[in-house]
Design an enzyme around this catalytic site. Structure first.
Site, mmCIF file in Angstrom:
data_model
loop_
_atom_site.group_PDB
_atom_site.id
_atom_site.type_symbol
_atom_site.label_atom_id
_atom_site.label_comp_id
_atom_site.label_asym_id
_atom_site.label_seq_id
_atom_site.Cartn_x
_atom_site.Cartn_y
_atom_site.Cartn_z
ATOM 1 C CE LYS A 264 -2.792 2.701 3.237
ATOM 2 N NZ LYS A 264 -3.379 2.756 4.596
ATOM 3 C CG ASP A 269 -5.233 8.387 4.619
ATOM 4 O OD1 ASP A 269 -6.133 8.961 3.980
ATOM 5 O OD2 ASP A 269 -5.440 7.459 5.423
ATOM 6 C CE LYS A 276 -5.895 9.181 8.052
ATOM 7 N NZ LYS A 276 -6.330 8.019 8.837
ATOM 8 C CG ASP A 287 -1.601 5.508 5.238
ATOM 9 O OD1 ASP A 287 -1.413 4.505 5.954
ATOM 10 O OD2 ASP A 287 -2.710 5.790 4.744
ATOM 11 C CG ASP A 346 -9.313 7.656 7.245
ATOM 12 O OD1 ASP A 346 -8.301 7.689 6.514
ATOM 13 O OD2 ASP A 346 -9.258 7.721 8.490
ATOM 14 C CD GLU A 348 -6.550 5.449 2.808
ATOM 15 O OE1 GLU A 348 -5.384 5.140 3.104
ATOM 16 O OE2 GLU A 348 -7.422 5.681 3.662
ATOM 17 N NE ARG A 350 -10.228 -1.055 4.554
ATOM 18 C CZ ARG A 350 -10.671 -1.143 5.811
ATOM 19 N NH1 ARG A 350 -11.795 -1.792 6.067
ATOM 20 N NH2 ARG A 350 -9.992 -0.605 6.801
#
Length: 498
Positions: A264, A269, A276, A287, A346, A348, A350
């Site tokens: 990933k 993010d 967030k 991230d 959030d 995201e 996956r």
């Protein structure tokens, strides 16, 4: 950036200048070679006595040397119980030893213990620990304070005296390639997101071509043609275009099926429309820790010319909340054809992995797929910052990963998968939804990923607590740990090289 120490191996000899480092076992035992290097057995005993030093693993004691020998300082490093030392222990010993070199430009490590022969790979692990401890990320400091923690201004020249220097040197050539991979992963995670976007990350990966890694980079146009609606849905809120990077290392016969690693790579993010909280959001530059680990691993495998065919694939996006951003309630179609209701923008990572995993499985038909992702805060609630979460559809692969984690100190803890959890991601409007709520959050995220790997042996490593901000130890002192590179290199080395 920090300067890497220059490390060499030699037969036992009395140190002539700089720092003399010797090993002491738990309870105070030491070898004759250590006594010679320290200027006598009584000197070691005296330093230990006045320092309250017991030889516990990773503990140190030191004394300034005032004789005319040329040695400035004597350092004792505890190794604990010599018969129980593993790979991670030697890294800790090496890191602890390096921390005591200070500003000295030369150091000699006498690698001897009573009634114990230290093998070449153990000497190499100690040297690896020294290299990893030397790492700093200071690229953007215009005024560096080298005196802050006693680290040297210049790269130290370190001589490691060991019973079999030739074997140690050969083992270190492998260890140094792994160090290169760990340091690359750390650099990528530490880099601020205004500097490292998807395009810039892809450019860093392209530099692996000089090591023999074949690189292919897909842009937005190519991904649209492939139907990667899940990944592109995340990317649509950012002005920075997404990338999918395919890295191929062929170290075995061409007919051998590859092993595959997927990362990933959300370079920053914000959470998107499901934004967030401001506090701590700066950490979301990390991230992309999974993608960094995969890139570092490919560098390590190529650097040591691993006898394996390996694929590394990273999905690179930025998750931002602009006027074109993905909304809660949107439905996207993944490359696999499965549809996904976006409950939470959030969640995201996956979505990025869904298309990357399917692409990997469909194109390369690998022996297994392992994905790494800073995926959920839930795994940190469950496991803290000392273990990554392990999910798998294959018990043998899970056991191999667990064992590699125990050996390297990059530890894993297996968490469950099951039909009860899988039902939690069913959607009323699509084939699935990307978030099932608070309960079992790391498990339902893994169940989501499982729907994109078919029957291929697969493992998901949730590294949210270990890739960034994890507690410092003897060989990792910076915010980014490089977690996953040593773990997966060990897995490949122990089980999948021809």
């Amino acid at each position: 950036m920090s300067k890497r120490p220059s490390i060499s191996f030699s037969d036992f000899a009395a140190p002539e200048k700089g720092v003399s480092i010797v090993l002491v076992a738990k309870g105070g035992g030491f070898a004759d070679e250590a006594a010679q290097a320290a200027g006598g057995a009584e000197k070691i005993k005296r330093i230990a006595e006045i320092s309250g030093f017991t030889g516990a693993l990773g503990k140190t004691a030191e004394a300034i040397e005032t004789t005319s020998s040329g040695v400035d300082k004597i350092v004792l490093v505890g190794v604990g119980e010599p018969g129980k030392l593993g790979n991670d222990d030697w890294l800790k010993i090496g890191g602890a030893a390096f921390s005591r070199i200070g500003k000295a430009e030369r150091a000699t490590v006498t690698l001897a213990l009573p009634e114990t022969t230290i093998a070449g790979d153990e000497a190499a692990d100690l040297a690896l620990g020294m290299i990893l401890r030397s790492y700093k990320f200071e690229r953007y400091k215009t005024r560096k304070n080298n005196e802050e923690n006693g680290d040297p201004k210049h790269a130290a020249k370190i001589s490691i005296c060991v019973a079999d220097p030739h074997t140690a040197k050969r083992a270190f050539e492998v260890a140094e390639a792994v160090a290169d991979g760990v340091i690359q992963a750390r650099n990528l995670v530490n880099e601020p997101a205004n500097i490292l976007g998807p395009v810039e990350f892809a450019q860093e990966a392209e530099k692996l071509e000089k090591l023999g890694v074949k690189i292919e980079v897909l842009g937005e146009k190519e991904m649209k043609k492939l139907g990667m609606g899940a990944l592109l849905g995340v990317a649509q809120g950012s002005v920075r275009p997404p990338r999918l990077v395919i890295m191929e290392w062929q170290g075995a016969k061409s007919k051998e099926k590859p092993v595959a690693f997927v990362g990933k790579g959300v370079v920053f993010d914000t959470g998107g429309i499901s934004i967030k909280p401001a506090a701590g959001m700066e950490d979301m530059k990390g991230d992309m820790g999974g993608a960094a680990a995969v890139t570092g691993l490919m560098r390590a495998l190529a650097g040591r010319k691993a006898k394996v065919n390996a694929i590394g694939i990273i999905g690179l996006v930025e998750n931002m909340p602009d006027g074109n951003a993905q909304r809660p309630g949107d439905i996207v179609t993944s490359m696999s054809g499965q549809t996904i209701e976006v409950i939470n923008t959030d969640a995201e990572g996956r979505l990025v992995l869904a298309d990357a995993l399917h692409y990997t499985n469909d194109r390369f038909k690998p022996r297994f797929i392992i994905n790494l992702a800073t995926l959920t805060g839930a795994v940190m609630v469950a496991l803290g910052q000392y273990h990554a979460g392990l999910f798998s559809n294959d018990d043998e692969l899970a056991d191999q990963l667990y064992d590699a984690g125990q050996l390297t100190g990059e530890k894993l803890w297996r968490l469950p998968l099951g039909t009860e959890y899988d039902k939690m991601i069913d959607s009323k409007f699509a084939d699935m939804k990307n978030s099932a709520g608070r309960y079992g959050g790391s498990i339902t995220a893994a169940q989501f990923l499982k729907r994109f790997v078919g029957e291929t042996a697969w493992a998901h490593l949730d590294v949210a607590g270990t890739a960034m901000g994890s507690p410092a130890n003897e060989y990792s002192q910076t915010w980014a740990s490089g977690y996953g590179v040593r773990l997966l290199d060990r897995l490949v080395r122990d089980h999948f090289e021809s």
